[in-house]
Every structure is written in C-alpha cells, then in structure tokens.
Scaffold this motif. Structure first.
Motif, short mmCIF file in Angstrom:
data_model
loop_
_atom_site.label_atom_id
_atom_site.label_comp_id
_atom_site.label_asym_id
_atom_site.label_seq_id
_atom_site.Cartn_x
_atom_site.Cartn_y
_atom_site.Cartn_z
N LEU A 177 52.59 66.69 -23.16
CA LEU A 177 53.27 65.66 -23.41
C LEU A 177 54.63 66.01 -23.93
O LEU A 177 55.70 65.30 -23.56
CB LEU A 177 52.35 64.89 -24.44
CG LEU A 177 52.96 63.41 -24.82
CD1 LEU A 177 53.02 62.59 -23.62
CD2 LEU A 177 51.81 62.77 -25.74
N MET A 178 54.74 67.02 -24.52
CA MET A 178 55.99 67.48 -24.91
C MET A 178 56.85 67.99 -23.86
O MET A 178 57.99 67.69 -24.01
CB MET A 178 55.80 68.60 -25.82
CG MET A 178 55.36 68.26 -27.56
SD MET A 178 55.35 69.70 -28.41
CE MET A 178 57.01 69.95 -29.17
N THR A 179 56.48 68.62 -23.04
CA THR A 179 57.11 68.97 -21.63
C THR A 179 57.55 67.81 -20.98
O THR A 179 58.68 67.50 -20.47
CB THR A 179 56.33 69.83 -20.86
OG1 THR A 179 55.76 70.95 -21.45
CG2 THR A 179 57.02 70.14 -19.71
N ALA A 180 56.65 66.48 -20.96
CA ALA A 180 57.09 65.47 -20.31
C ALA A 180 58.24 64.87 -21.17
O ALA A 180 59.11 64.13 -20.60
CB ALA A 180 55.83 64.44 -20.08
N PHE A 181 58.26 64.63 -22.44
CA PHE A 181 59.30 64.29 -23.06
C PHE A 181 60.57 64.86 -23.01
O PHE A 181 61.75 64.36 -22.55
CB PHE A 181 58.90 64.31 -24.75
CG PHE A 181 58.42 63.29 -25.34
CD1 PHE A 181 57.17 63.04 -24.97
CD2 PHE A 181 59.00 62.39 -26.06
CE1 PHE A 181 56.32 61.87 -25.62
CE2 PHE A 181 58.27 61.36 -26.85
CZ PHE A 181 57.08 61.17 -26.41
N ASP A 182 60.23 66.34 -22.78
CA ASP A 182 61.81 67.06 -22.58
C ASP A 182 62.24 66.89 -21.11
O ASP A 182 63.54 66.69 -21.19
CB ASP A 182 61.22 68.69 -22.75
CG ASP A 182 60.98 69.01 -24.04
OD1 ASP A 182 61.25 68.37 -24.97
OD2 ASP A 182 60.28 70.23 -24.22
N HIS A 183 61.36 66.69 -20.07
CA HIS A 183 61.95 66.53 -18.73
C HIS A 183 62.67 64.94 -18.83
O HIS A 183 63.45 64.77 -18.01
CB HIS A 183 60.72 66.33 -17.86
CG HIS A 183 60.34 67.90 -17.39
ND1 HIS A 183 59.22 68.05 -16.60
CD2 HIS A 183 60.83 69.07 -18.12
CE1 HIS A 183 59.33 69.34 -16.53
NE2 HIS A 183 59.98 69.88 -17.23
N ASP A 230 63.88 63.60 -21.48
CA ASP A 230 65.30 63.79 -22.09
C ASP A 230 66.13 64.21 -21.35
O ASP A 230 67.53 64.15 -21.49
CB ASP A 230 65.17 64.38 -23.64
CG ASP A 230 64.15 63.70 -24.26
OD1 ASP A 230 64.03 62.50 -24.21
OD2 ASP A 230 63.71 64.36 -25.35
N SER A 231 65.78 65.14 -20.64
CA SER A 231 67.13 66.04 -19.94
C SER A 231 67.24 65.47 -18.30
O SER A 231 67.97 65.74 -17.70
CB SER A 231 66.60 67.43 -19.65
OG SER A 231 65.41 67.50 -19.01
N GLY A 232 66.51 64.30 -18.11
CA GLY A 232 67.19 63.53 -16.92
C GLY A 232 66.08 63.75 -15.59
O GLY A 232 66.52 63.36 -14.49
N ILE A 233 65.22 64.67 -15.67
CA ILE A 233 64.51 64.85 -14.75
C ILE A 233 63.54 63.92 -14.57
O ILE A 233 62.77 63.45 -15.04
CB ILE A 233 63.63 66.31 -14.94
CG1 ILE A 233 64.63 67.63 -15.12
CG2 ILE A 233 62.58 66.84 -13.72
CD1 ILE A 233 63.77 68.76 -15.74
N GLN A 234 63.59 63.42 -13.15
CA GLN A 234 62.72 62.15 -12.72
C GLN A 234 62.13 62.65 -11.67
O GLN A 234 62.31 63.47 -10.99
CB GLN A 234 63.65 61.12 -12.25
CG GLN A 234 64.78 60.57 -13.32
CD GLN A 234 64.15 59.65 -14.39
OE1 GLN A 234 63.14 59.25 -14.20
NE2 GLN A 234 64.72 59.80 -15.51
N ARG A 235 60.70 61.87 -11.71
CA ARG A 235 59.76 62.21 -10.54
C ARG A 235 60.37 61.44 -9.21
O ARG A 235 60.86 60.63 -9.34
CB ARG A 235 58.49 61.72 -10.95
CG ARG A 235 57.77 62.46 -11.79
CD ARG A 235 56.47 63.20 -11.34
NE ARG A 235 55.60 62.48 -10.53
CZ ARG A 235 54.43 62.40 -10.93
NH1 ARG A 235 53.78 63.29 -11.27
NH2 ARG A 235 53.54 61.44 -10.05
#
Ligand code: SF4
Ligand code: SF4
Length: 248
Positions: free
Chosen positions: A196-202, A204-209
C-alpha cells in the motif's frame, strides 16, 4: 424536549479505540503507514437506483465518490481508508492513553459526534459510559454540533471530497476493484502495508496504470443483484478471496 443539548466529558477510557476501523484522510493514511501500522480499505458502490440523483443523500455521497466504469454502466465508488484497530489501535498504550494524542486523526477528534449529516448523535449508539454525558461542554444542541466540532466535521467532509479520486486510483493500482453495494454489504480489504505504501508512492510520483480495469460490484441479495446487473453494471459472483465480504 429531551436531549436538545448534549454535554460530553471524555473520561479517557479508550473503549472507542478498540474493536473498529477508524476512517482516515489520505494524508493521515500515509502517516499511519509510515508509523508502521496497517490501513484497511472499504469499498462501496452505488448509482442513481439507490437514491434519486437530486436527493441530498445522493449528492452527499457522490461528492465522496469517483465515478467509474463498470460493465456497460457508470457507478460511483467510495474508497474509505481506515486504521486497522480491530483488536485495538496501535497507538493506545497500556494505560489506555493515546500516544499520538496531539497528532491523532480527525475522526478521533470528532468522536462521539457524527460526521454523516444523515445521522443524529445518540448516546445509546456510542460506546462511551453513561456518566460522560452528564458533564462537560455542550457538543450538540438541537441536533447542531458546536462551532468547534462543525469546523472539524467540515474538514473531514472536505477531505473525503478532495481525496475521493486519489483513493480509488490507488485501489485500482492494487487490483482492489470489487466494491460492495452500498447499504447492502461491506467489502473490506486488508492490504499488505508495504504494497500500500508503494501504491501511495506511485500515485504521488504520477505513475499511472495503463490498463484500466472495469470495476465490479458484489451484492448479497439475489433480487438486487439481478436488478443492478440488468442496468449493465458488472456484478461479481465469485467467492471473495482478496477481501472480507459482510452482508449488512
Ligand atoms: S489514534 Fe489515539 S485517539 Fe485515535 S483511536 Fe488511536 S489511540 Fe484512540
Ligand atoms: S469511549 Fe468515549 S469516554 Fe471513552 S475514550 Fe472514547 S470518547 Fe472518551
């Protein structure tokens, strides 16, 4: 009239910090994870068949939701991120003191008042002992919260609105894409904290699926399930393995 004014003086018993999920704002969820604690996710879905689009209930809940695709239809999905205090809050010490009292979540500052405009504060619905309602400041008068509480409740509702799309996007990035039909059932996910923390980081950094998943809804009652399915909504009927499903 009885109970037109409700006084309240918290005795610090800590009962409200045990046996529950504690809704958090997105910012609080991030802080919660960073402190090393787990965050649960509750997913709810609804459309205009639950409440008419012009009703107060629909408008209030639509503000807390992201509108997304499901099958051939649009549904509104509310993602509630909540501190996992199902045993007890990890911030409660042996003396039932909150060790993050000055930084405790908004909802802890609002309790026992209600955040939903559709629920009136009733001491009988609260876990607080009876004596705490006999002293202290008036927190609700004629069903209206005190000015100080109103500020906090407004902050909580604003966060629900501002965070709505981000929370749904984070869930989607983790394949948490089955929501329970609102007022019919609950779908509760207990995601791995690090994931979940990684998903938050992604997020925040604008990485979209890139791949967009069509969301599905899970409904406990056969008749309601078929009615929702007939409107083109994708209904999930497989046994839940990644979330806890609880009929209301
Ligand atoms: S953060 Fe503090 S006040 Fe809130 S539930 Fe946990 S121990 Fe209780
Ligand atoms: S249960 Fe009520 S009285 Fe006890 S700590 Fe929570 S808010 Fe205070």
């Amino acid at each position: 009239m009885e109970n037109t004014a409700l006084r309240f003086a918290c005795n610090g018993c800590g009962v409200c910090c045990k046996g529950r999920l504690i809704p958090l704002t997105l910012k609080e969820s991030r802080q919660w994870l960073q402190r090393g604690h787990d965050v649960a996710v509750i997913l709810e879905a609804f459309d205009e068949s639950l409440w008419p689009a012009e009703s107060e209930k629909f408008r209030h809940n639509a503000k807390r939701a992201a509108q997304i695709d499901s099958g051939n239809a649009k549904i509104n999905v509310i993602a509630i991120f909540a501190a996992n205090a199902l045993t007890q809050c990890p911030n409660l010490d042996d003396q039932n003191q909150c060790v993050i009292y000055e930084e405790r979540p908004l909802v802890c500052r609002i309790y026992p008042a209600e955040i939903s405009p559709f629920i009136s504060l009733d001491p009988a619905d609260k876990v607080c002992p009876p004596e705490v309602w006999e002293a202290g400041e008036i927190i609700v008068s004629d069903r209206v919260a005190s000015p100080a509480l109103q500020v906090k409740i407004a902050q909580s509702r604003d966060a629900d609105t501002v965070d709505a799309h981000a929370k749904v996007a984070i869930c989607e990035s983790m394949d948490m894409t089955v929501a329970a039909w609102k007022e019919n059932a609950l779908a509760v996910y207990l995601p791995d904290r690090q994931r979940l923390m990684t998903a938050f980081d992604h997020y925040d950094s604008g990485i979209q699926r890139v791949a967009h998943t069509s969301w599905r809804v899970r409904i406990a009652d056969h008749e309601l399930r078929e009615a929702v399915r007939n409107r083109g909504v994708q209904v999930d009927t497989t046994e839940p393995s990644s979330y806890i499903f609880h009929k209301l």
